[in-house]
Design a protein around this motif. Structure first.
Motif, PDB file in Angstrom:
ATOM      1  N   ARG A  15     -67.422 -68.913  75.931  1.00 42.32           N
ATOM      2  CA  ARG A  15     -66.803 -69.230  74.646  1.00 42.32           C
ATOM      3  C   ARG A  15     -66.531 -67.956  73.851  1.00 42.32           C
ATOM      4  O   ARG A  15     -67.323 -67.009  73.891  1.00 42.32           O
ATOM      5  CB  ARG A  15     -67.726 -70.131  73.811  1.00 42.32           C
ATOM      6  N   ALA A  16     -65.446 -67.942  73.115  1.00 39.70           N
ATOM      7  CA  ALA A  16     -65.227 -66.868  72.148  1.00 39.70           C
ATOM      8  C   ALA A  16     -66.227 -67.050  71.012  1.00 39.70           C
ATOM      9  O   ALA A  16     -66.663 -68.176  70.719  1.00 39.70           O
ATOM     10  CB  ALA A  16     -63.798 -66.926  71.624  1.00 39.70           C
ATOM     11  N   ARG A  17     -66.593 -65.938  70.396  1.00 41.92           N
ATOM     12  CA  ARG A  17     -67.618 -66.018  69.352  1.00 41.92           C
ATOM     13  C   ARG A  17     -67.200 -65.243  68.112  1.00 41.92           C
ATOM     14  O   ARG A  17     -66.450 -64.262  68.179  1.00 41.92           O
ATOM     15  CB  ARG A  17     -68.943 -65.479  69.874  1.00 41.92           C
ATOM     16  N   ASP A  18     -67.704 -65.690  66.973  1.00 42.26           N
ATOM     17  CA  ASP A  18     -67.551 -64.968  65.704  1.00 42.26           C
ATOM     18  C   ASP A  18     -68.943 -64.493  65.308  1.00 42.26           C
ATOM     19  O   ASP A  18     -69.835 -65.320  65.045  1.00 42.26           O
ATOM     20  CB  ASP A  18     -66.992 -65.877  64.614  1.00 42.26           C
ATOM     21  N   GLU A  19     -69.116 -63.174  65.256  1.00 42.79           N
ATOM     22  CA  GLU A  19     -70.444 -62.622  64.965  1.00 42.79           C
ATOM     23  C   GLU A  19     -70.620 -62.349  63.476  1.00 42.79           C
ATOM     24  O   GLU A  19     -69.699 -61.921  62.781  1.00 42.79           O
ATOM     25  CB  GLU A  19     -70.671 -61.321  65.737  1.00 42.79           C
ATOM     26  N   VAL A  20     -71.832 -62.624  63.023  1.00 39.64           N
ATOM     27  CA  VAL A  20     -72.247 -62.275  61.667  1.00 39.64           C
ATOM     28  C   VAL A  20     -73.370 -61.256  61.803  1.00 39.64           C
ATOM     29  O   VAL A  20     -74.345 -61.496  62.523  1.00 39.64           O
ATOM     30  CB  VAL A  20     -72.743 -63.517  60.898  1.00 39.64           C
ATOM     31  N   THR A  21     -73.256 -60.122  61.128  1.00 42.77           N
ATOM     32  CA  THR A  21     -74.188 -59.010  61.336  1.00 42.77           C
ATOM     33  C   THR A  21     -74.840 -58.586  60.027  1.00 42.77           C
ATOM     34  O   THR A  21     -74.179 -58.528  58.974  1.00 42.77           O
ATOM     35  CB  THR A  21     -73.454 -57.804  61.952  1.00 42.77           C
ATOM     36  N   LEU A  22     -76.128 -58.296  60.112  1.00 40.36           N
ATOM     37  CA  LEU A  22     -76.884 -57.751  58.987  1.00 40.36           C
ATOM     38  C   LEU A  22     -77.454 -56.405  59.418  1.00 40.36           C
ATOM     39  O   LEU A  22     -78.128 -56.303  60.449  1.00 40.36           O
ATOM     40  CB  LEU A  22     -78.031 -58.694  58.605  1.00 40.36           C
ATOM     41  N   THR A  23     -77.171 -55.354  58.662  1.00 42.44           N
ATOM     42  CA  THR A  23     -77.701 -54.023  58.981  1.00 42.44           C
ATOM     43  C   THR A  23     -78.677 -53.607  57.887  1.00 42.44           C
ATOM     44  O   THR A  23     -78.450 -53.864  56.691  1.00 42.44           O
ATOM     45  CB  THR A  23     -76.585 -52.979  59.110  1.00 42.44           C
ATOM     46  N   THR A  24     -79.733 -52.954  58.314  1.00 44.24           N
ATOM     47  CA  THR A  24     -80.771 -52.489  57.392  1.00 44.24           C
ATOM     48  C   THR A  24     -81.120 -51.048  57.720  1.00 44.24           C
ATOM     49  O   THR A  24     -81.338 -50.713  58.878  1.00 44.24           O
ATOM     50  CB  THR A  24     -82.040 -53.362  57.497  1.00 44.24           C
ATOM     51  N   ALA A  25     -81.175 -50.228  56.697  1.00 45.49           N
ATOM     52  CA  ALA A  25     -81.628 -48.845  56.846  1.00 45.49           C
ATOM     53  C   ALA A  25     -82.709 -48.591  55.812  1.00 45.49           C
ATOM     54  O   ALA A  25     -82.497 -48.818  54.608  1.00 45.49           O
ATOM     55  CB  ALA A  25     -80.479 -47.866  56.654  1.00 45.49           C
ATOM     56  N   VAL A  26     -83.866 -48.160  56.281  1.00 44.58           N
ATOM     57  CA  VAL A  26     -84.998 -47.868  55.391  1.00 44.58           C
ATOM     58  C   VAL A  26     -85.286 -46.375  55.479  1.00 44.58           C
ATOM     59  O   VAL A  26     -85.459 -45.823  56.568  1.00 44.58           O
ATOM     60  CB  VAL A  26     -86.240 -48.682  55.785  1.00 44.58           C
ATOM     61  N   HIS A  27     -85.361 -45.753  54.336  1.00 41.31           N
ATOM     62  CA  HIS A  27     -85.612 -44.307  54.235  1.00 41.31           C
ATOM     63  C   HIS A  27     -86.931 -44.123  53.496  1.00 41.31           C
ATOM     64  O   HIS A  27     -87.108 -44.630  52.381  1.00 41.31           O
ATOM     65  CB  HIS A  27     -84.459 -43.651  53.474  1.00 41.31           C
TER      66      HIS A  27
END
Length: 494
Positions: free
Chosen positions: A362-374
């Motif tokens: 199946r084709a997919r639609d991705e939802v992404t969450l990015t996190t950067a901790v300093h």
């Protein structure tokens, strides 16, 4: 024996050579003590019983396999001890096969990164093999591990375990079980650091008096006076690159930053993987911030777990950066070619759940969450910056302090939980020591729900959790945006 030492013998290890090896190591030492003991001891009836038992178990140990890295050294130590009692070339060759795989020490850490297994299994086993079969290189491996252990040693006398891939990742381990290897290395190498650590280990109590008592007759030199104790210097810092761990010891504080989780690579909670979402600890005397975690309400994918640690140093400030990206998919209808009019599709794992949807077609639609901790570390504490980008979801930063203190300046949620008011500092005090949390900048909207720790679907589905206890302080917000949190430590040393 294995049940008590490593937690891997609870009913599911049947016909187990490594589990037998734990007992054989002790029994072979007992037989050696009878042989080397006072006149008449070698002819004691117990000696003949031990001879029969050890002879019966030897073929299984010589041919048997293992299922964890440390078991290679435990079973090899048993074979070496059996060889010492009754020399047998095949036993020595079998140990040689294990050693030919290479001792799994990287930057002083065994591949399981476990203080428990290093203390109870790998170090004493390798020292035994080194003694019986004349392998001084194994002594070098143990020395490297003990040096690493001193850098992992926390102000409360325990060894850091957040990086571990085994059961002990959930709690630190006292230094006490390292006593005999520390003494041996201090004497063999004439070094003050392990001598100092041996004194600390002894002050915590002897974990196994029988083992300690039995070690002296086998190696009388182990009781000699140790070199002059030399405590590890402060300040000092160690970056365990492969393990993704930074330990920073300063005169008044110790800071631990962890970015070496196995979860992003393997995508599952599993025995043998480093699963802990704790990424920061801060010690300021009696005030201890034991766990800092960042959780998100994002498709049940659980809390922030970084797979990479980047460390930079500039003018006395050490900065560590941790990053993670997680995604979930929405799936489109199948093409005409892939459809099944009966609605029968493969049961497939999507990475976070399974369904009879044949996701790969199946084709997919991705939802992404990015996190950067300093995390910037200074002599007065740390400053944490978290940048979150993705869809509008709630997040919660949890600061769990060890019990015994008093929280002030925060909004009470229950008896053991508080919420930090972004405009006001909150302080956790234990006696004259304290850690104060302040939010100088929060460039995002407030969370919709009261902030709380979210363990993720892998735990929720089973009705479980990996939440920590203690006095918990929360900061909540909503993605996207940035949070800056300043942690100021005050430790009044005697």
């Amino acid at each position: 024996m294995c049940r008590d030492r490593c937690g891997c013998g609870w009913g599911d290890n049947v016909d187990s050579p490594p589990d037998s090896a734990f007992s054989v190591n002790d029994l072979a030492d007992a037989r050696w003590l009878l042989r080397c003991g006072p006149p008449g001891a070698a002819g004691h009836g117990l000696a003949y019983l031990l001879d029969d038992l050890l002879a019966a178990v030897t073929p299984a140990l010589a041919r048997g396999g293992v299922h964890t890295p440390n078991h290679r050294w435990e079973i090899s130590a048993a074979l070496a001890r059996l060889h010492r009692l009754t020399p047998d070339r095949t036993l020595a060759e079998r140990v040689g096969q294990r050693l030919a795989e290479g001792v799994d020490v990287d930057d002083g850490l065994y591949s399981e990164r476990s203080a428990n297994y290093a203390a109870y299994v790998s170090n004493p086993s390798l020292l035994a093999i080194a003694e019986v079969l004349d392998h001084p290189d194994l002594v070098d491996a143990v020395e490297r591990n003990l040096d690493a252990t001193l850098d992992l040693l926390l102000p409360d006398g325990t060894v850091e375990t957040v990086l571990s891939r085994r059961q002990d990742q959930r709690q630190p381990l006292p230094l006490a079980p390292y006593l005999l290897p520390l003494r041996r290395i201090a004497l063999l190498r004439g070094r003050g650091n392990p001598a100092w650590a041996a004194g600390l280990a002894l002050s915590q109590g002897i974990v196994s008096p029988a083992r300690g008592h039995g070690a002296d007759p086998r190696d009388p030199g182990l009781a000699r006076e140790l070199p002059e104790p030399a405590p590890p210097r402060r300040p000092r810092q160690h970056v365990f690159g492969a393990a993704g761990l930074l330990v920073d010891h300063r005169p008044a504080t110790t800071t631990v930053v962890f970015g070496g989780s196995d979860y992003p690579r393997h995508g599952r909670i599993r025995s043998g993987l480093a699963n802990s979402p704790t990424f920061l600890r801060l010690f300021a005397g009696a005030a201890v911030l034991g766990d800092v975690r960042l959780s998100r309400v994002f498709f049940g994918l659980g809390p922030f777990r970084a797979a990479r640690l980047l460390v930079e140093r500039d003018q006395g400030v050490t900065a560590a950066t941790l990053t993670e990206s997680v995604s979930a998919s929405y799936y489109q209808p199948m093409t005409d070619r892939d459809r099944d009019a009966r609605g029968r599709y493969e049961l497939v794992d999507d990475g976070r759940f399974s369904a009879a949807m044949d996701f790969g077609r199946r084709a997919r639609d991705e939802v992404t969450l990015t996190t950067a901790v300093h995390v910037a570390i200074t002599d007065t504490g740390t400053e944490l910056t978290a940048d979150l980008a993705g869809p509008a979801v709630d997040w919660a930063l949890e600061l769990a302090f060890r019990p015994g203190g008093r929280m002030t300046g925060a909004i009470a949620l229950d008896e053991h939980a508080w919420q930090l008011d972004p405009g006001e500092p909150a302080a956790y005090r234990v006696g004259d020591d304290s850690i104060t949390a302040t939010v100088p900048d929060m460039s995002m909207s407030a969370s919709h729900a009261v902030p709380a720790y979210e363990p993720g679907e892998e735990y929720r589905f089973l009705g479980g959790t990996d939440a920590v206890s203690g006095e918990r302080l929360y900061v909540g917000g909503r993605v996207p945006g940035r949070l800056r949190l300043r942690l100021s430590a005050a430790h009044h040393a005697e």
